[in-house]
Design an enzyme around this catalytic site. Structure first.
Site, mmCIF file in Angstrom:
data_model
loop_
_atom_site.group_PDB
_atom_site.id
_atom_site.type_symbol
_atom_site.label_atom_id
_atom_site.label_comp_id
_atom_site.label_asym_id
_atom_site.label_seq_id
_atom_site.Cartn_x
_atom_site.Cartn_y
_atom_site.Cartn_z
ATOM 1 N N ARG A 1 8.347 2.879 5.153
ATOM 2 C CA ARG A 1 7.318 3.278 4.186
ATOM 3 C C ARG A 1 5.919 3.221 4.814
ATOM 4 O O ARG A 1 5.032 3.979 4.460
ATOM 5 C CB ARG A 1 7.384 2.377 2.942
ATOM 6 C CG ARG A 1 8.616 2.669 2.084
ATOM 7 C CD ARG A 1 8.737 1.702 0.924
ATOM 8 N NE ARG A 1 7.643 1.741 -0.022
ATOM 9 C CZ ARG A 1 7.513 2.597 -1.024
ATOM 10 N NH1 ARG A 1 8.451 3.503 -1.223
ATOM 11 N NH2 ARG A 1 6.485 2.544 -1.838
ATOM 12 N N CYS B 1 3.479 -1.375 -12.264
ATOM 13 C CA CYS B 1 3.849 -0.241 -13.122
ATOM 14 C C CYS B 1 4.997 -0.683 -14.024
ATOM 15 O O CYS B 1 5.989 0.007 -14.159
ATOM 16 C CB CYS B 1 4.177 0.994 -12.292
ATOM 17 S SG CYS B 1 5.485 0.745 -11.117
ATOM 18 N N ALA C 1 0.766 -1.252 0.000
ATOM 19 C CA ALA C 1 0.000 0.000 0.000
ATOM 20 C C ALA C 1 0.795 1.300 0.000
ATOM 21 O O ALA C 1 0.264 2.332 -0.413
ATOM 22 C CB ALA C 1 -0.953 0.005 1.190
ATOM 23 N N ALA C 2 2.021 1.316 0.504
ATOM 24 C CA ALA C 2 2.724 2.603 0.649
ATOM 25 C C ALA C 2 3.146 3.140 -0.717
ATOM 26 O O ALA C 2 3.485 2.346 -1.603
ATOM 27 C CB ALA C 2 3.957 2.436 1.533
ATOM 28 N N PRO C 3 3.096 4.467 -0.913
ATOM 29 C CA PRO C 3 2.791 5.516 0.071
ATOM 30 C C PRO C 3 1.296 5.809 0.261
ATOM 31 O O PRO C 3 0.951 6.656 1.081
ATOM 32 C CB PRO C 3 3.513 6.733 -0.506
ATOM 33 C CG PRO C 3 3.494 6.514 -1.992
ATOM 34 C CD PRO C 3 3.618 5.025 -2.190
ATOM 35 N N GLY C 4 0.418 5.152 -0.489
ATOM 36 C CA GLY C 4 -0.998 5.292 -0.152
ATOM 37 C C GLY C 4 -1.877 5.891 -1.236
ATOM 38 O O GLY C 4 -3.035 6.202 -0.976
ATOM 39 N N GLY C 5 -1.352 6.044 -2.448
ATOM 40 C CA GLY C 5 -2.170 6.616 -3.530
ATOM 41 C C GLY C 5 -3.451 5.819 -3.719
ATOM 42 O O GLY C 5 -4.554 6.390 -3.730
ATOM 43 N N ASP D 1 -0.970 -4.257 -5.585
ATOM 44 C CA ASP D 1 -0.242 -3.309 -6.438
ATOM 45 C C ASP D 1 1.223 -3.687 -6.252
ATOM 46 O O ASP D 1 1.928 -3.115 -5.421
ATOM 47 C CB ASP D 1 -0.539 -1.883 -5.980
ATOM 48 C CG ASP D 1 -0.003 -0.847 -6.938
ATOM 49 O OD1 ASP D 1 -0.006 -1.110 -8.153
ATOM 50 O OD2 ASP D 1 0.424 0.224 -6.486
ATOM 51 N N GLU E 1 1.737 -2.473 4.485
ATOM 52 C CA GLU E 1 3.041 -2.186 3.884
ATOM 53 C C GLU E 1 4.108 -2.937 4.666
ATOM 54 O O GLU E 1 4.237 -2.778 5.870
ATOM 55 C CB GLU E 1 3.311 -0.672 3.892
ATOM 56 C CG GLU E 1 4.708 -0.270 3.485
ATOM 57 C CD GLU E 1 5.143 -0.816 2.123
ATOM 58 O OE1 GLU E 1 4.369 -0.733 1.156
ATOM 59 O OE2 GLU E 1 6.282 -1.343 2.036
HETATM 60 N N1 SAM Z 1 0.022 0.961 -3.869
HETATM 61 C C1 SAM Z 1 1.005 1.996 -3.639
HETATM 62 C C2 SAM Z 1 0.425 3.334 -4.038
HETATM 63 O O1 SAM Z 1 -0.467 3.361 -4.901
HETATM 64 O O2 SAM Z 1 0.823 4.366 -3.455
HETATM 65 C C3 SAM Z 1 2.315 1.687 -4.330
HETATM 66 C C4 SAM Z 1 2.856 0.337 -3.962
HETATM 67 S S1 SAM Z 1 4.441 -0.026 -4.616
HETATM 68 C C5 SAM Z 1 4.122 -0.289 -6.283
HETATM 69 C C6 SAM Z 1 4.730 -1.634 -4.006
HETATM 70 C C7 SAM Z 1 4.934 -1.738 -2.504
HETATM 71 O O3 SAM Z 1 5.149 -3.130 -2.188
HETATM 72 C C8 SAM Z 1 6.150 -1.012 -1.976
HETATM 73 O O4 SAM Z 1 5.753 -0.070 -1.005
HETATM 74 C C9 SAM Z 1 7.034 -2.081 -1.383
HETATM 75 O O5 SAM Z 1 7.672 -1.693 -0.177
HETATM 76 C C10 SAM Z 1 6.058 -3.213 -1.121
HETATM 77 N N2 SAM Z 1 6.702 -4.549 -1.084
HETATM 78 C C11 SAM Z 1 7.989 -4.873 -1.333
HETATM 79 N N3 SAM Z 1 8.201 -6.185 -1.149
HETATM 80 C C12 SAM Z 1 7.036 -6.714 -0.780
HETATM 81 C C13 SAM Z 1 6.623 -8.024 -0.427
HETATM 82 N N4 SAM Z 1 7.453 -9.051 -0.463
HETATM 83 N N5 SAM Z 1 5.352 -8.192 -0.055
HETATM 84 C C14 SAM Z 1 4.505 -7.154 -0.024
HETATM 85 N N6 SAM Z 1 4.831 -5.900 -0.358
HETATM 86 C C15 SAM Z 1 6.088 -5.674 -0.725
#
Ligand code: SAM
Length: 475
Positions: A156, A248, A128-132, A195, A151
């Site tokens: 984060r 993405c 979820a981070a940063p939360g968009g 995500d 998260e």
């Molecule tokens: N959904 C967020 C938004 O819209 O602001 C962006 C999320 S970003 C694409 C992916 C997130 O997955 C990151 O914050 C990262 O720290 C986290 N992540 C990394 N490894 C992970 C894991 N093994 N399991 C779950 N989340 C993980």
């Protein structure tokens, strides 16, 4: 920094010379800037006039950022493109949570879920981070719904919690754990969104670091991690619930490939989600992978960054009873009657809320999901949930900064000090602010009608209670 050579070669091979070259060229252009308004903070009701540069009684002076608007994001009712990137840090509305700076293509996840179906539902945002996306889901879920925003990365997760406080919907629980622990909430969620952390090819225009970090090996690592996360997401989803997968990246292994691998292990439990209308003019490439409907954003075709989203359902007859892990700790303590009466005075819908103490801070929760939040908090590291209201001392609430951001705050509970632009920035920098605008005692500090925090006037002195951690440092 140039695009990674192996990436360009692959794109030209997969998409063909003309299409591949158009994509690579688009990745070297300026990215569009977009925001999504917070409907609970008045954005939507007022925005059309402002977006067209009109003024009038309803034009949101509150949303100065829209003076710069350059059209709407077609797939998101609250989404706007901006003609140029303003200094968001110097805009008090940004700090008030009146809008979120969110890349336009990402806003499509709200369109995929559809507002009506989502209201009152329990939504898990597993990465979820940063939360968009969390804040978008929270607006869709409404006060009777709950978004669990997880998260894995603790640092984060704190940023996520800050954004959740500012968004102010009061219907989000932030957890900071491995997806496996949420998978243990079996068949508990109506919607699960993944995500996924990915190789970030879609960010090659916005973020040069993404180019530097890309490698074929990293794609493999990401693909394996995505498979593992999807397995946990699947456990957490109710029969009939919706699974939303997004990345993405343009990388097939992480996009269609992840779905194909999932189809192999989830098989007949996966079912189609209902179709949605996608206007061809939006430039989104729609496709299918088995029962999944897929949507791809290429920056040379759609106005946004590279993005991939897919949706399917868990079959209604998939079986599996809802199960939650055993409680490990007691987190919530009851608040006494007098304190509850004081807390009720501070919210607009006291009948819809209940209150509990966590340590010495009182929290408010919408009643419809309060039991669910308690279940989560007793089993998982929940770092923020509901709305932190503050501490009741001698029958009076000493408000938590988060309460100022809460959309359900009763403004009659406390005098409002409305500050002008420069004074608001002084407040947000935690500098001294002139006492004249403040009533004696506690005040809600607002700028353009949007609440920023609290301050207490004692005689000629104003105690600026804006949190140090949120303070603007930039001049
Ligand atoms: N959904 C967020 C938004 O819209 O602001 C962006 C999320 S970003 C694409 C992916 C997130 O997955 C990151 O914050 C990262 O720290 C986290 N992540 C990394 N490894 C992970 C894991 N093994 N399991 C779950 N989340 C993980």
């Amino acid at each position: 920094m140039a695009l990674p050579a192996k990436f360009s070669e692959r794109v030209l091979r997969d998409l063909g010379e003309a299409e591949g070259a158009a994509l690579c060229a688009a990745l070297d252009t300026e990215p569009p800037v977009s925001v999504r308004l917070n409907p609970a903070k008045g954005g939507v009701a007022a925005e059309p006039g402002a977006a067209q540069g009109q003024s009038g009684p309803d034009a949101p002076a509150a949303l100065a950022v829209l003076r710069n608007a350059d059209g709407r994001v077609p797939w998101c009712g609250e989404g706007y493109y901006l003609a140029a990137r303003p200094q968001f840090t110097l805009d008090s509305d940004f700090h008030a949570g009146a809008y979120y700076v969110q890349e336009a293509a990402s806003q499509f996840v709200g369109y995929l879920l559809g507002g009506v179906e989502t209201a009152g539902k329990r939504i898990l945002d597993l990465c979820a981070a940063p939360g968009g996306k969390t804040t978008l889901y929270a607006s869709l879920a409404g006060p009777d719904g709950l978004v669990v925003a997880n998260e894995i990365d603790r640092r984060r997760a704190q940023v996520l919690a800050d954004n959740v406080r500012k968004w102010g919907t009061g219907n989000i629980a932030v957890t900071a754990c491995e997806p496996r622990l949420l998978g243990d909430f079996e068949a508990w969620f109506d919607v699960v969104a993944v995500d996924a952390p990915c190789s970030g090819e879609g960010m090659f225009r916005k973020d040069m670091q993404a180019r530097g970090e890309w490698s074929e090996n990293n794609v493999k690592v990401c693909a394996a991690r995505q498979d593992a996360i999807l397995r946990e997401a699947w456990r957490a989803l109710k029969p009939g619930g919706k699974l939303l997968y997004s990345t993405c990246t343009f990388n097939r292994d992480e996009d269609e490939g992840a779905l194909e691998r999932m189809l192999a292990w989830a098989g007949a439990e996966l079912a189609e989600a209902e179709d949605i209308t996608v206007d061809r003019a939006w430039g989104i490439a729609c496709g299918r992978v088995g029962v999944f409907r897929t949507y791809r954003f290429y920056p040379h075709r759609a106005r946004g960054e590279g993005f991939f989203a897919a949706v399917a359902r868990k079959a209604f007859d998939a079986g599996g009873r809802s199960r939650t892990p055993r409680a490990r700790r007691t987190v919530f303590a009851a608040v006494d009657k007098a304190s509850a009466a004081e807390l009720r005075r501070w919210v607009r819908s006291p009948g819809r809320m209940c209150f509990a103490a966590v340590g010495d801070t009182c929290y408010g929760y919408y009643a419809a999901q309060a039991e669910a939040v308690k279940t989560l908090a007793e089993a998982l590291p929940v770092i923020y949930a509901g709305v932190a209201m503050g501490q009741v001392f001698k029958g009076r609430l000493r408000p938590d900064p988060a309460l100022a951001f809460f959309c359900g705050l009763e403004r009659e509970a406390v005098p409002v000090a409305e500050l002008g632009g420069d004074e608001a920035l002084r407040y947000l920098r935690k500098q001294e602010v002139p006492a004249e605008a403040f009533a004696e005692g506690m005040n809600l500090v607002c700028a353009r009608g949007h609440a920023l925090g609290f301050a207490k006037r004692i005689g000629n002195r104003v105690n600026n209670m804006y949190p140090n951690s949120l303070r603007i440092i930039k001049q």
